[in-house]
Design a protein around this motif. Structure first.
Motif, PDB file in Angstrom:
ATOM      1  N   MET A   1       0.814  -1.195   0.000  1.00  0.00           N
ATOM      2  CA  MET A   1       0.000   0.000   0.000  1.00  0.00           C
ATOM      3  C   MET A   1       0.856   1.256   0.000  1.00  0.00           C
ATOM      4  O   MET A   1       0.676   2.155   0.807  1.00  0.00           O
ATOM      5  CB  MET A   1      -0.941  -0.006   1.211  1.00  0.00           C
ATOM      6  N   ASN A   2       1.844   1.296  -0.893  1.00  0.00           N
ATOM      7  CA  ASN A   2       2.720   2.462  -0.955  1.00  0.00           C
ATOM      8  C   ASN A   2       2.033   3.641  -1.623  1.00  0.00           C
ATOM      9  O   ASN A   2       1.193   3.472  -2.493  1.00  0.00           O
ATOM     10  CB  ASN A   2       3.976   2.146  -1.774  1.00  0.00           C
ATOM     11  N   ILE A   3       2.418   4.816  -1.217  1.00  0.00           N
ATOM     12  CA  ILE A   3       1.988   6.021  -1.920  1.00  0.00           C
ATOM     13  C   ILE A   3       3.063   6.284  -2.967  1.00  0.00           C
ATOM     14  O   ILE A   3       4.180   6.631  -2.645  1.00  0.00           O
ATOM     15  CB  ILE A   3       1.842   7.195  -0.941  1.00  0.00           C
ATOM     16  N   GLU A   4       2.736   6.069  -4.233  1.00  0.00           N
ATOM     17  CA  GLU A   4       3.782   6.096  -5.247  1.00  0.00           C
ATOM     18  C   GLU A   4       3.714   7.291  -6.183  1.00  0.00           C
ATOM     19  O   GLU A   4       4.699   7.641  -6.799  1.00  0.00           O
ATOM     20  CB  GLU A   4       3.744   4.808  -6.074  1.00  0.00           C
ATOM     21  N   LYS A  27       5.751   6.262   4.382  1.00  0.00           N
ATOM     22  CA  LYS A  27       4.606   7.021   4.900  1.00  0.00           C
ATOM     23  C   LYS A  27       5.052   8.036   5.939  1.00  0.00           C
ATOM     24  O   LYS A  27       4.590   9.175   5.938  1.00  0.00           O
ATOM     25  CB  LYS A  27       3.572   6.062   5.512  1.00  0.00           C
TER      26      LYS A  27
END
Lengths: 208, 208
Positions: A1-4, A27
């Motif tokens: 669930m990375n913010i990419e 995060k």
């Protein structure tokens, strides 16, 4: 669930840099960067410059190898310190820990690590040679081995002890008030201070 | 049990700066700084410069107020986005969260906060006026209110809804797949995506 997906290359750069630090994931890095974006420009510039200065201008004391703003550190150059005793520590953090006990007035010697064959660190990677030189050239009466009470620390203690055995210097080690296997950083100041006061001859500490 | 004596002013500066960050105490700050001291000079310089650049060069999109490297952000200027829908969010982090669901192809509007009288934040401190302007001047068909499901978020939703009530635009809000009282950041992508797909008319969401 990375913010990419980042809306800005500058933002992404800063997040990348923060997430290289130990214990900071992507995060947390984003949260820190968004925090900086809300701060004043001058404050963030001061932060950035403090890091650049830190790494480019900081020096190591040429006597004890502690970090310093000058060639010889404040402790080594202080006339009020007892310069016949050297406390041998793993790193500069440990110097700060001992200074905080307010129970030690001698000098230090920072090895820059401990012997750890698993990590490829042998005696030659550490400041052991310069310690032996100091024990010969200065009026040193006592050398206190204050390394971690781990297998690597014990190995390093023993290696240094053997090198110093035939010199006219007393080699002592911290009293075992420090729990075996514990990191010095998590020891409270009273225990740490007491272990320094009750230091014992290295020979007796290994049960001979 | 603070570590207060630093062997170097540069070290102390860097520790002070790190400990101003949220969630980082003085011990963690010291650990991070000692880590940086072991890194290459070029790497640490790049880190410092990324922070200075971040704060001095980053801009806000003059349309949606998301952060951007240019006057108008990538999303607002993209020809492949649906420019008849605006998703209203609290901050830029939320834009990234919605982009990560890969279920939204419209535009955004970043309020820069939510109405919170306790913190002294009223409608005038937020980008609500510019949202109303966008709803008038552009060919906007739908405005999605995607604020936190907290009391402050509900208040802000209601305030915006009233302002838009008489305009020829459909006002929707996220489906309550998002648990009430939860922060958007801790919602998983599937739930967040579904709540966007199942968005409902604002009027029906408040039980009228």
């Amino acid at each position: 669930m990375n913010i990419e997906k980042y809306p800005s290359r500058l933002l992404e750069n800063a997040v990348n840099e923060f997430s290289k630090l130990p214990g900071i994931g992507r995060k947390s890095a984003l949260r820190l960067v968004l925090h900086l974006l809300r701060r004043d420009k001058e404050e963030v510039t001061a932060f950035g410059e403090s890091l650049i200065q830190l790494r480019s201008e900081i020096r190591h004391c040429k006597v004890c190898h502690n970090i310093s703003d000058s060639d010889v550190c404040q402790i080594c150059s202080s006339p009020s310190r007892n310069n016949s005793v050297i406390c041998v520590v793993e790193n500069i953090r440990d110097v700060m820990l001992f200074e905080n006990t307010h129970q030690y007035n001698g000098l230090y010697h920072v090895l820059g690590g401990i012997i750890s064959p698993m990590d490829g660190i042998g005696p030659n990677e550490l400041e052991i040679g310069s310690l032996i030189e100091r024990s010969e050239s200065e009026d040193i009466v006592e050398i206190i081995l204050a390394l971690p009470t781990t297998m690597e620390g014990d190995t390093t203690n023993f290696y240094i002890f053997r090198k110093l055995k035939d010199k006219p210097v007393k080699v002592t080690t911290l009293a075992r008030g420090v729990a075996v296997g514990d990191d010095l950083e998590y020891t409270d100041e009273i225990t740490l201070g007491r272990s320094l006061t009750n230091r014992v001859l290295y020979e007796s500490s290994v049960g001979k």
